[in-house]
Write a protein that holds these residues in place. Structure first.
Motif, PDB file in Angstrom:
ATOM      1  N   ASN A 144     -66.228  30.381 -57.562  1.00  0.00           N
ATOM      2  CA  ASN A 144     -67.255  29.451 -57.129  1.00  0.00           C
ATOM      3  C   ASN A 144     -68.626  30.114 -57.263  1.00  0.00           C
ATOM      4  OD1 ASN A 144     -65.227  27.612 -56.374  1.00  0.00           O
ATOM      5  ND2 ASN A 144     -64.989  28.620 -54.402  1.00  0.00           N
ATOM      6  N   THR A 145     -69.618  29.347 -57.729  1.00  0.00           N
ATOM      7  CA  THR A 145     -70.907  29.939 -58.070  1.00  0.00           C
ATOM      8  C   THR A 145     -72.074  29.223 -57.411  1.00  0.00           C
ATOM      9  OG1 THR A 145     -71.140  28.577 -60.061  1.00  0.00           O
ATOM     10  CG2 THR A 145     -70.026  30.697 -60.313  1.00  0.00           C
ATOM     11  N   LEU A 146     -73.134  29.989 -57.151  1.00  0.00           N
ATOM     12  CA  LEU A 146     -74.383  29.473 -56.593  1.00  0.00           C
ATOM     13  C   LEU A 146     -75.367  29.260 -57.738  1.00  0.00           C
ATOM     14  CD1 LEU A 146     -74.560  31.962 -53.592  1.00  0.00           C
ATOM     15  CD2 LEU A 146     -74.007  29.521 -53.443  1.00  0.00           C
ATOM     16  N   GLN A 147     -75.697  27.996 -57.993  1.00  0.00           N
ATOM     17  CA  GLN A 147     -76.568  27.654 -59.116  1.00  0.00           C
ATOM     18  C   GLN A 147     -78.019  27.509 -58.654  1.00  0.00           C
ATOM     19  OE1 GLN A 147     -75.348  27.303 -62.403  1.00  0.00           O
ATOM     20  NE2 GLN A 147     -73.490  28.162 -61.476  1.00  0.00           N
ATOM     21  N   HIS A 148     -78.912  28.184 -59.341  1.00  0.00           N
ATOM     22  CA  HIS A 148     -80.359  28.251 -59.102  1.00  0.00           C
ATOM     23  C   HIS A 148     -80.703  29.380 -58.134  1.00  0.00           C
ATOM     24  CE1 HIS A 148     -80.403  24.716 -61.427  1.00  0.00           C
ATOM     25  NE2 HIS A 148     -80.064  23.888 -60.462  1.00  0.00           N
ATOM     26  N   PHE A 149     -79.999  29.441 -56.983  1.00  0.00           N
ATOM     27  CA  PHE A 149     -80.161  30.587 -56.088  1.00  0.00           C
ATOM     28  C   PHE A 149     -81.642  30.844 -55.847  1.00  0.00           C
ATOM     29  CE2 PHE A 149     -79.215  35.195 -55.085  1.00  0.00           C
ATOM     30  CZ  PHE A 149     -78.400  34.927 -54.011  1.00  0.00           C
TER      31      PHE A 149
ATOM     32  N   GLU B 229     -72.018  41.447 -50.836  1.00  0.00           N
ATOM     33  CA  GLU B 229     -70.788  41.960 -50.222  1.00  0.00           C
ATOM     34  C   GLU B 229     -69.552  41.247 -50.753  1.00  0.00           C
ATOM     35  OE1 GLU B 229     -72.524  43.337 -45.824  1.00  0.00           O
ATOM     36  OE2 GLU B 229     -71.556  41.381 -46.068  1.00  0.00           O
ATOM     37  N   ASN B 230     -69.697  39.941 -51.013  1.00  0.00           N
ATOM     38  CA  ASN B 230     -68.554  39.143 -51.454  1.00  0.00           C
ATOM     39  C   ASN B 230     -68.547  38.881 -52.956  1.00  0.00           C
ATOM     40  OD1 ASN B 230     -67.131  38.174 -48.810  1.00  0.00           O
ATOM     41  ND2 ASN B 230     -69.320  37.940 -48.394  1.00  0.00           N
ATOM     42  N   LYS B 231     -69.504  39.492 -53.667  1.00  0.00           N
ATOM     43  CA  LYS B 231     -69.578  39.379 -55.132  1.00  0.00           C
ATOM     44  C   LYS B 231     -69.515  37.912 -55.586  1.00  0.00           C
ATOM     45  CE  LYS B 231     -69.914  43.774 -56.124  1.00  0.00           C
ATOM     46  NZ  LYS B 231     -70.449  44.193 -54.829  1.00  0.00           N
ATOM     47  N   ILE B 232     -70.360  37.088 -54.975  1.00  0.00           N
ATOM     48  CA  ILE B 232     -70.433  35.671 -55.346  1.00  0.00           C
ATOM     49  C   ILE B 232     -71.333  35.532 -56.573  1.00  0.00           C
ATOM     50  CG2 ILE B 232     -71.123  33.362 -54.606  1.00  0.00           C
ATOM     51  CD1 ILE B 232     -70.579  34.278 -51.713  1.00  0.00           C
ATOM     52  N   PRO B 233     -70.860  34.943 -57.666  1.00  0.00           N
ATOM     53  CA  PRO B 233     -71.681  34.810 -58.878  1.00  0.00           C
ATOM     54  C   PRO B 233     -72.866  33.865 -58.658  1.00  0.00           C
ATOM     55  CG  PRO B 233     -69.340  34.479 -59.354  1.00  0.00           C
ATOM     56  CD  PRO B 233     -69.485  34.451 -57.872  1.00  0.00           C
ATOM     57  N   VAL B 234     -73.993  34.183 -59.305  1.00  0.00           N
ATOM     58  CA  VAL B 234     -75.193  33.352 -59.180  1.00  0.00           C
ATOM     59  C   VAL B 234     -75.778  33.073 -60.561  1.00  0.00           C
ATOM     60  CG1 VAL B 234     -75.706  34.276 -56.900  1.00  0.00           C
ATOM     61  CG2 VAL B 234     -76.780  35.320 -58.880  1.00  0.00           C
ATOM     62  N   ASN B 235     -76.451  31.939 -60.663  1.00  0.00           N
ATOM     63  CA  ASN B 235     -77.142  31.559 -61.898  1.00  0.00           C
ATOM     64  C   ASN B 235     -78.610  31.339 -61.592  1.00  0.00           C
ATOM     65  OD1 ASN B 235     -78.219  28.996 -63.604  1.00  0.00           O
ATOM     66  ND2 ASN B 235     -76.965  30.326 -64.876  1.00  0.00           N
TER      67      ASN B 235
ATOM     68  N   VAL C 241     -74.462  37.899 -62.548  1.00  0.00           N
ATOM     69  CA  VAL C 241     -75.661  37.072 -62.689  1.00  0.00           C
ATOM     70  C   VAL C 241     -75.689  36.497 -64.091  1.00  0.00           C
ATOM     71  CG1 VAL C 241     -78.183  37.014 -62.695  1.00  0.00           C
ATOM     72  CG2 VAL C 241     -76.974  38.400 -60.997  1.00  0.00           C
ATOM     73  N   SER C 242     -75.837  35.182 -64.179  1.00  0.00           N
ATOM     74  CA  SER C 242     -76.032  34.528 -65.473  1.00  0.00           C
ATOM     75  C   SER C 242     -77.435  33.935 -65.507  1.00  0.00           C
ATOM     76  CB  SER C 242     -74.988  33.435 -65.695  1.00  0.00           C
ATOM     77  OG  SER C 242     -75.107  32.419 -64.714  1.00  0.00           O
ATOM     78  N   ILE C 243     -77.987  33.831 -66.706  1.00  0.00           N
ATOM     79  CA  ILE C 243     -79.336  33.299 -66.896  1.00  0.00           C
ATOM     80  C   ILE C 243     -79.265  32.089 -67.801  1.00  0.00           C
ATOM     81  CG2 ILE C 243     -81.480  33.757 -68.158  1.00  0.00           C
ATOM     82  CD1 ILE C 243     -81.517  36.508 -66.870  1.00  0.00           C
TER      83      ILE C 243
END
Length: 594
Positions: free
Chosen positions: A414-419, A432-438, A480-482
Motif C-alpha cells: 500500500n502506498t502514499l501518493q503525493h505525500f 519505521e514501517n517502510k511505507i512506499p511514497v510517491n 520513493v517513486s517520482i
C-alpha cells in the motif's frame, strides 16, 4: 570367460565415455552465448544494478536482456542477423517507470487555452478572450491552468460572461480538480440554486449569499454538469487522449507506469466508470495484440466517495483483473481519492490553514471507509494507493495501512501518493514501517504559482518542515517513486528528466528565468537518487522490480537512450537533455536521432 568379461567392461566404459562426451558437448553447446537480435555498443550504460553499475554494451534477444558488459564480451553475441547499434557515447538507462500518471483518458483536460503562465485574473481573462476570438468555430471554449491563489478575488461566471457570453466556457484549474464556468456552461449543465453539492465542504459549488452557484466548482463537483453540457464524448476522447499521451510519454523515455485511476467525468458512478474502464482497457489490449502498445500499463480502479459500495468496487476490480493480467496490461490495485489539495483548501490538516483558520474540510472518503476499503482490497489481493495531501489524511491513512497489516495482510504494498504535507511524527512512522511514497517534485518549485499558494495555505514553518520531504524519505530507506501526475502537471513537463531537475535544483525547469528556490534546499536530492526513483522506484510499486527498472540479464528490454551522459551536464540542464530512443519489451517505441 575372463576375456568376455574384459570385452564387456571395455564396451561398457567406451559407451559411458561416449555418453559423457555427448553430455559434456551438449553442456558446452547450451552454455554458448545466444546470438542477439540487437546489440548496443560503445555506450555509457548506467544500469541501476549495484553489482555492475556501468557498462558499455547491452545485447537484446527477443524481448529480454541477454548481455550487459564490455565490448569484448559482447562480440560473442554477434550473429549474421544481429543488428548492431553504435551509441557513440550516448547514455543508455533503464526505461523510466512512473508510479502515478493518468495518461489514458486525461488528455481532454488539457484542451484549449493554456493559462499556466498567467499571474492574475485579468491575465486569465485576456488569454481566454483572445482564444475565443481566434477560435470562432469551437463549440466549447476550454482551457486549463488557472490558480485561485494568484487572484485578488475568487473567479466567477460573471467574469467570463463579460468576454464570452454566447458559448460555454469550461476552465480547469492547475490541479485539474476545480472548474471555472461561465453562465452558458452552467445553463447547459443544469447547474442552478437547486443543484446539490455531492459532499458539502469538499465537493461543492461556491455560492453567493443567496445560495446561487457562482461558477466556481470545487473538487470535481462540476463533472455531472460537464457531461450534461455535452462536453464529454467518451469514445472519441478516450482514444484520442490515450494515443496522444502514450506517444508523448514514449518520447520522454517512459516504458511503463501505474495509471492511478481512470480520469473521466464518470468517477462518481461505479457503474458508468466501470464501463469507461472496459472501453479503455479494450483499446489498450487491441494495441497489445497488434504489437503497437507503447507503455506497460498497471491500472488502479478508482474509489471517490463513501456513497460507493466497497463490495462492488472490489468485484469490479476482480472482474477487470480476470480480463487483463499480463506483464503488459494488468489491473493491479485500487486507488482511493479521499480529499482535494491544500492550494484550494480542500485537504484535511492536523493544524488549521494559515490563511483560512476557520476552514473545515470534509473528506469525500472518510477515514473509516478508507480503512474498510484497504482491508477489503488487501484481502482480495489488491494493493491500495491513497491520495494524501493533508497532514491529517496522511496520519489516518498510515493508521489504516498498519491496521490492515495487523489483520494479516503483510504482503500488501500500500502506498502514499503525493505525500504532500506530512507531520514529522508521521514521517517517522513511514520510515519505521517502510511505507512506499510517491512524489511530484515540480510541485515543490515556483511552477504555476505553487510556492505562493503553499506558503499562503500552510505558512512558512510548515512549508519548511512538513512539505514534500523527499530527501528525508529517500535517506530514511523507504521506497520513493517520482512521477508527474499528468494532468495535474501539464503534459509538457511530464518528462522524468524534468522532474529530476526540479528535485535536484528545487527550481521550475520550465521557467529558467525564475531562479527562486523552493525552501528548504536540504530536501534537494542527488541525480543518482532521482534516477533510482524514476526507474526501480516506480517498478517496485507495480511489483515489477524483478522484471524491469534496471539493466540486468534476464530482465525485459525496457530502455531509454539519451543524447549525452547526464552526469556530465549541469543540474539546470538535465531537463534539456534529449531522449533519442525508447525501447519497450525489446521493440523501439520512439526514435529521433538514433
Amino acid at each position: 570367460m575372463r576375456s568376455k568379461i574384459r570385452q564387456s567392461c571395455s564396451q561398457y566404459f567406451l559407451k559411458l565415455s561416449f555418453i559423457s562426451w555427448i553430455f559434456l558437448f551438449g553442456t558446452l553447446t547450451s552454455a554458448a552465448p545466444q546470438h542477439a537480435d540487437i546489440l548496443f555498443t560503445n555506450g555509457k550504460v548506467y544500469t541501476m544494478n549495484p553489482a555492475q553499475p556501468w557498462a558499455e554494451s547491452v545485447a537484446i534477444t527477443g524481448n529480454k536482456i541477454t548481455y550487459v558488459g564490455d565490448a569484448e564480451g559482447a562480440s560473442k553475441f554477434v550473429g549474421n542477423k544481429t543488428k548492431q547499434i553504435d551509441l557513440k557515447g550516448k547514455m543508455l538507462l533503464p526505461g523510466f517507470f512512473s508510479a502515478h500518471e493518468h495518461l489514458i483518458a486525461s488528455g481532454w483536460m488539457a484542451l484549449g487555452a493554456k493559462l499556466g503562465e498567467a499571474k492574475s485574473k485579468s491575465d486569465y481573462l485576456e488569454i481566454i478572450s483572445k482564444y475565443a476570438e481566434d477560435n470562432p468555430d469551437e463549440e466549447f471554449i476550454r482551457g486549463s491552468g488557472w490558480n485561485p491563489a494568484l487572484m485578488d478575488e475568487l473567479p466567477t461566471a460573471k467574469d467570463l460572461d463579460a468576454i464570452v457570453p454566447d458559448r460555454p466556457v469550461i476552465l480547469l484549474d492547475y490541479t485539474m480538480h476545480d472548474m471555472w464556468m461561465n453562465s452558458k456552461a452552467m445553463e447547459l449543465g443544469g447547474v442552478n440554486k437547486d443543484t446539490e453539492d455531492p459532499v458539502p465542504g469538499l465537493i461543492e459549488w461556491v455560492r453567493d449569499e443567496k445560495g446561487n452557484p457562482t461558477g466556481y466548482a470545487k473538487e470535481f463537483a462540476w463533472m455531472d454538469a460537464f457531461i450534461e453540457s455535452g462536453a464529454w464524448q467518451a469514445d472519441k476522447m478516450i482514444e484520442e487522449s490515450q494515443r496522444e499521451l502514450y506517444d508523448l510519454a514514449a518520447s520522454f523515455g517512459y516504458t511503463g507506469y501505474v495509471n492511478q485511476g481512470l480520469i473521466t467525468p464518470n468517477i462518481k458512478s461505479l457503474s458508468r466508470h466501470f464501463d469507461d474502464y472496459k472501453t479503455a482497457l479494450k483499446l489498450l489490449d487491441e494495441q497489445r495484440q497488434q504489437g503497437t502498445l507503447k507503455l506497460r500499463t498497471f491500472m488502479q480502479v478508482l474509489y471517490k466517495t463513501d456513497a460507493q459500495s466497497v463490495d462492488q468496487l472490489v468485484e469490479n476490480a476482480r472482474t477487470l483483473k480476470g480480463m487483463y493480467d499480463t506483464e503488459l496490461i494488468r489491473v493491479a490495485g485500487i486507488k482511493i481519492h479521499p480529499e482535494g489539495v491544500h492550494t484550494s483548501h480542500a485537504s484535511v490538516m492536523i493544524e488549521p490553514f494559515t490563511d483560512k483558520p476557520g476552514k473545515k474540510v470534509k473528506r469525500g472518503v472518510s477515514a473509516q471507509r478508507t480503512d474498510e476499503v484497504i482491508k477489503a482490497a488487501n484481502k482480495a489481493g489488491f494493493d491500495v494507493s491513497v491520495h494524501v495531501d493533508g497532514s491529517q489524511t496522511v496520519r489516518d491513512t498510515i493508521d489504516s495501512f498498519l491496521a490492515s497489516k495487523k489483520d494479516g495482510n503483510v504482503e500488501a504494498r500500500n502506498t502514499l501518493q503525493h505525500f504532500t504535507v506530512v507531520h514529522p511524527d508521521d514521517m517517522k512512522r513511514v520510515l519505521e514501517n517502510k511505507i512506499p511514497v510517491n512524489i511530484t517534485p515540480i510541485w515543490a518549485t515556483t511552477w504555476s504559482g505553487g510556492m505562493e499558494a503553499t506558503s499562503a495555505a500552510i505558512g512558512e514553518e510548515r512549508t519548511l518542515k512538513y512539505f514534500q520531504q523527499i530527501r528525508t524519505a529517500i535517506d530514511g530507506g523507504t521506497n520513493v517513486s517520482i512521477s508527474a501526475d499528468v494532468p495535474s502537471t501539464n503534459r509538457e513537463n511530464m518528462g522524468a528528466l524534468t522532474q529530476c531537475e526540479a528535485a535536484i535544483t528545487r527550481r521550475d525547469p520550465s521557467n529558467p528565468s525564475d531562479q527562486r528556490v523552493f525552501p528548504p534546499m536540504s530536501q534537494a536530492i542527488t541525480l543518482e537518487q532521482c534516477l533510482q526513483a524514476v526507474t526501480l522506484g516506480g517498478a517496485y510499486e507495480a511489483r515489477m522490480e524483478d522484471k524491469v527498472g534496471s539493466i540486468e540479464v534476464g530482465k525485459y528490454a525496457d530502455l531509454v537512450i539519451l543524447e549525452k551522459n547526464i552526469f556530465d551536464v549541469k543540474p539546470s540542464e538535465i531537463a534539456d537533455t534529449k531522449v533519442v530512443g525508447t525501447m519497450m519489451d525489446g521493440r523501439f517505441t520512439f526514435r529521433d536521432g538514433l
